[in-house]
Write an enzyme that holds these catalytic residues in place. Structure first.
Site, PDB file in Angstrom:
ATOM      1  N   ASP A  79       0.847  -1.196   0.000  1.00 43.78           N
ATOM      2  CA  ASP A  79       0.000   0.000   0.000  1.00 43.78           C
ATOM      3  C   ASP A  79       0.881   1.244   0.000  1.00 43.78           C
ATOM      4  OD1 ASP A  79      -3.072   0.834   0.593  1.00 43.78           O
ATOM      5  OD2 ASP A  79      -1.704   2.231   1.578  1.00 43.78           O
ATOM      6  N   GLU A  81       1.948   5.230  -0.141  1.00 47.64           N
ATOM      7  CA  GLU A  81       1.506   6.609   0.082  1.00 47.64           C
ATOM      8  C   GLU A  81       2.337   7.478  -0.852  1.00 47.64           C
ATOM      9  OE1 GLU A  81      -1.156   7.221   1.771  1.00 47.64           O
ATOM     10  OE2 GLU A  81      -1.252   5.143   2.462  1.00 47.64           O
ATOM     11  N   ASP A 178      -2.308   1.417  -6.987  1.00 44.84           N
ATOM     12  CA  ASP A 178      -0.893   1.263  -6.619  1.00 44.84           C
ATOM     13  C   ASP A 178      -0.051   0.696  -7.766  1.00 44.84           C
ATOM     14  OD1 ASP A 178      -0.849   1.493  -3.319  1.00 44.84           O
ATOM     15  OD2 ASP A 178      -2.717   0.687  -4.109  1.00 44.84           O
ATOM     16  N   HIS A 236      -4.606   5.786   5.974  1.00 48.39           N
ATOM     17  CA  HIS A 236      -3.663   6.405   5.037  1.00 48.39           C
ATOM     18  C   HIS A 236      -2.219   6.381   5.533  1.00 48.39           C
ATOM     19  CE1 HIS A 236      -7.002   7.551   2.549  1.00 48.39           C
ATOM     20  NE2 HIS A 236      -7.552   8.226   3.543  1.00 48.39           N
ATOM     21  N   ASP A 241      -2.204   0.474   6.762  1.00 51.39           N
ATOM     22  CA  ASP A 241      -3.158  -0.023   5.763  1.00 51.39           C
ATOM     23  C   ASP A 241      -2.814  -1.452   5.354  1.00 51.39           C
ATOM     24  OD1 ASP A 241      -4.572   2.322   5.851  1.00 51.39           O
ATOM     25  OD2 ASP A 241      -3.905   3.069   3.896  1.00 51.39           O
TER      26      ASP A 241
END
Length: 266
Positions: A79, A81, A178, A236, A241
């Site tokens: 995941d 960011e 992603d 987030h 996550d």
């Protein structure tokens, strides 16, 4: 087993196991482990194992308590960011790169890869980005570039045995962004190759909708709510996550769901 309920359960398995549906067997397994303490279950397990085998189940109590066989040896939960703002900045750059190695048999986390990444096009994080992700400037300043992080991912994959052709693994993400948009888009911008192992994945939202019959509009929050799970950590946060994704996967697997690739070949 001296417990009267235990004797009743054994009798039930003895007389009705051949007609016992698999989904009900799974539910019975859960009830058994809730009702009986470990000491009782120790003797109960061997008796039930013999009863199941004699009725054609060919399974032990240990097998009953395991997850259904998955198609993959390992799930690689990922995941990202990325840099962001309102209105959105371009190009976005990955600033957190976490991966959890999930054992496909136990659905337990075996290893973690986690690095922050130095953005180069927009090196200064926006207040919106920090508020959303919890990532502050000091967490990315001086960190490796995306190219360097990708090299370390490859080293980690090799160390974990994930590059062995006989080992089946696949990435899992919450959505297609992603690996369909973010990573290939940034790699194209920087002139970097995308490793083949990043080109197939499982979209957890799709898997959840197949298993539960409803689409999780709010992503992880809806999936946790639908499965009565507590949300782990901060929304987030990439690593948090990933932990939520892993927990949801484990819960779905425990219910008998078999995960399959959802992405289309590049």
């Amino acid at each position: 087993v001296s417990d009267a309920s235990g004797c009743s359960m054994i009798a039930l398995l003895h007389t009705g196991a051949a007609k016992f549906p698999q989904n009900l067997l799974s539910r019975t397994r859960q009830v058994v482990f809730l009702l009986f303490p470990a000491g009782v279950l120790k003797g109960f397990r061997s008796i039930v194992s013999r009863k199941l085998a004699s009725h054609g189940f060919g399974a032990s109590m240990a097998a009953m308590s395991s997850f259904p066989p998955q198609r993959y040896h390992y799930f690689l939960v990922l995941d990202f960011e990325a840099t962001c703002d309102k209105p959105q900045i371009h190009p976005q750059e990955i600033i957190e790169f976490p991966i959890l190695k999930l054992n496909g048999r136990t659905m337990e986390i075996e290893s973690t890869f986690h690095m922050y990444v130095q953005p180069v096009v927009h090196p200064q994080l926006t207040p919106f980005c920090t508020e959303l992700t919890g990532i502050i400037q000091g967490m990315v300043d001086g960190q490796p570039s995306l190219q360097q992080v990708l090299e370390r991912v490859d080293e980690w994959m090799a160390k974990e045995g994930l590059l062995d052709p006989s080992v089946k693994s696949i990435f899992v993400t919450c959505g297609d962004w992603d690996l369909k948009v973010m990573l290939p888009g940034q790699c194209q911008y920087l002139g970097l190759p995308v490793a083949d192992y990043f080109k197939q994945w499982i979209n957890l939202k799709k898997a959840y909708s197949f298993a539960m019959g409803s689409w999780p509009k709010n992503g992880l929050l809806d999936m946790n709510k639908g499965l009565n799970l507590q949300h782990i950590g901060r929304p987030h946060s990439g690593i948090d996550d990933c932990k939520n994704i892993a927990n949801i996967m484990k819960t779905l697997a425990h219910r008998g769901f078999i995960f399959k690739q959802t992405s289309k070949p590049f």
